[in-house]
Design an enzyme around this catalytic site. Structure first.
Site, PDB file in Angstrom:
ATOM      1  N   ASN A  45       0.850  -1.189   0.000  1.00 62.52           N
ATOM      2  CA  ASN A  45       0.000   0.000   0.000  1.00 62.52           C
ATOM      3  C   ASN A  45       0.887   1.241   0.000  1.00 62.52           C
ATOM      4  OD1 ASN A  45       0.634  -0.920   2.674  1.00 62.52           O
ATOM      5  ND2 ASN A  45      -0.940   0.383   3.554  1.00 62.52           N
ATOM      6  N   VAL A  46       0.494   2.189  -0.825  1.00 55.39           N
ATOM      7  CA  VAL A  46       1.241   3.447  -0.935  1.00 55.39           C
ATOM      8  C   VAL A  46       0.274   4.576  -0.611  1.00 55.39           C
ATOM      9  CG1 VAL A  46       2.669   4.889  -2.439  1.00 55.39           C
ATOM     10  CG2 VAL A  46       2.688   2.399  -2.740  1.00 55.39           C
ATOM     11  N   GLU A  58      -2.854  -4.682  -3.141  1.00 56.32           N
ATOM     12  CA  GLU A  58      -3.342  -5.565  -4.207  1.00 56.32           C
ATOM     13  C   GLU A  58      -3.301  -4.858  -5.563  1.00 56.32           C
ATOM     14  OE1 GLU A  58      -4.706  -4.844  -1.280  1.00 56.32           O
ATOM     15  OE2 GLU A  58      -6.216  -6.307  -0.672  1.00 56.32           O
TER      16      GLU A  58
HETATM   17  O1  LIG Z   1      -6.731  -5.223   1.609  1.00 55.10           O
HETATM   18  C1  LIG Z   1      -6.247  -4.140   1.951  1.00 55.10           C
HETATM   19  C2  LIG Z   1      -6.815  -3.348   2.953  1.00 55.10           C
HETATM   20  C3  LIG Z   1      -6.224  -2.155   3.270  1.00 55.10           C
HETATM   21  N1  LIG Z   1      -5.088  -1.755   2.604  1.00 55.10           N
HETATM   22  C4  LIG Z   1      -4.436  -0.485   2.957  1.00 55.10           C
HETATM   23  C5  LIG Z   1      -4.968   0.756   2.334  1.00 55.10           C
HETATM   24  C6  LIG Z   1      -4.562   1.820   3.329  1.00 55.10           C
HETATM   25  O2  LIG Z   1      -3.225   2.207   3.082  1.00 55.10           O
HETATM   26  C7  LIG Z   1      -4.599   1.093   4.661  1.00 55.10           C
HETATM   27  C8  LIG Z   1      -5.812   1.381   5.512  1.00 55.10           C
HETATM   28  O3  LIG Z   1      -6.970   1.341   4.747  1.00 55.10           O
HETATM   29  O4  LIG Z   1      -4.540  -0.277   4.366  1.00 55.10           O
HETATM   30  C9  LIG Z   1      -4.518  -2.513   1.616  1.00 55.10           C
HETATM   31  O5  LIG Z   1      -3.495  -2.155   1.032  1.00 55.10           O
HETATM   32  N2  LIG Z   1      -5.136  -3.686   1.319  1.00 55.10           N
HETATM   33 ZN   LIG Z   2      -7.967  -2.127  -1.792  1.00 51.15          ZN
END
Ligand SMILES: O=c1ccn([C@H]2C[C@H](O)[C@@H](CO)O2)c(=O)[nH]1
Ligand SMILES: [Zn+2]
EC number: 3.5.4.5
Length: 148
Positions: A45-46, A58
């Site tokens: 996640n970015v 994802e």
């Molecule tokens: O399946 C998921 C659920 C959340 N997040 C990230 C998005 C955000 O950076 C943080 C909180 O929502 O978690 C993901 O990358 N994938």
């Molecule tokens: Zn997502």
């Protein structure tokens, strides 16, 4: 995904978590996307100070794979740092996933316990390319052109 592939994807997803850019939520998510030819694309996640611009782990993985020519997937493993419950893909990532068909989605806790699902199971009543095709066929039958 067989057991060996699953273990490899869990390793890759959990290893990628260190690269998450998550200064706002502190949710450290890593994904490992396995192609049908055995290649693994990771993603994290970015986040962004303009919160809505955040991209999940994802979608990072899907985008990396597709932009390198891979669109056929066996499964995706999503690793989180939450110890006592499973994190499952958000709505946007579920929609992003079904674009590429029905394949395994495995959510994993830090202790490597898993929750196994699939792109289609996670998005009942999904909207897809099939709906767009059905609409185009209906329009054609009714003599509609794209302009009207
Ligand atoms: O399946 C998921 C659920 C959340 N997040 C990230 C998005 C955000 O950076 C943080 C909180 O929502 O978690 C993901 O990358 N994938
Ligand atoms: Zn997502």
């Amino acid at each position: 995904m067989n057991q060996e592939e699953l273990e490899k994807c869990i390793d890759a997803a959990q290893n990628s978590q260190q690269y998450a850019h998550c200064p706002y939520s502190h949710f450290r998510i890593g994904a490992a996307l396995l192609t049908t030819c055995g290649k693994i694309f990771t993603g994290v996640n970015v986040e962004n100070s303009s919160y809505g611009l955040t991209i999940c782990a994802e979608r990072t993985a899907y985008t990396k794979a597709v932009s390198e020519g891979y669109k056929s997937f066996k499964g995706i493993v999503v690793a989180s740092d939450l110890k006592d419950r499973f994190i499952t893909p958000c709505g946007a990532c579920r929609q992003f996933g079904v674009e590429f068909g029905d394949f395994e989605v495995v959510c994993v806790k830090p202790d490597r316990t898993t929750f196994k699902s699939s792109t289609h199971k996670l998005l009942p009543g999904l909207f897809s390319q099939e709906d767009l095709i059905a609409k185009a066929q209906q329009d054609e039958k009714e003599g509609k052109t794209p302009q009207n």
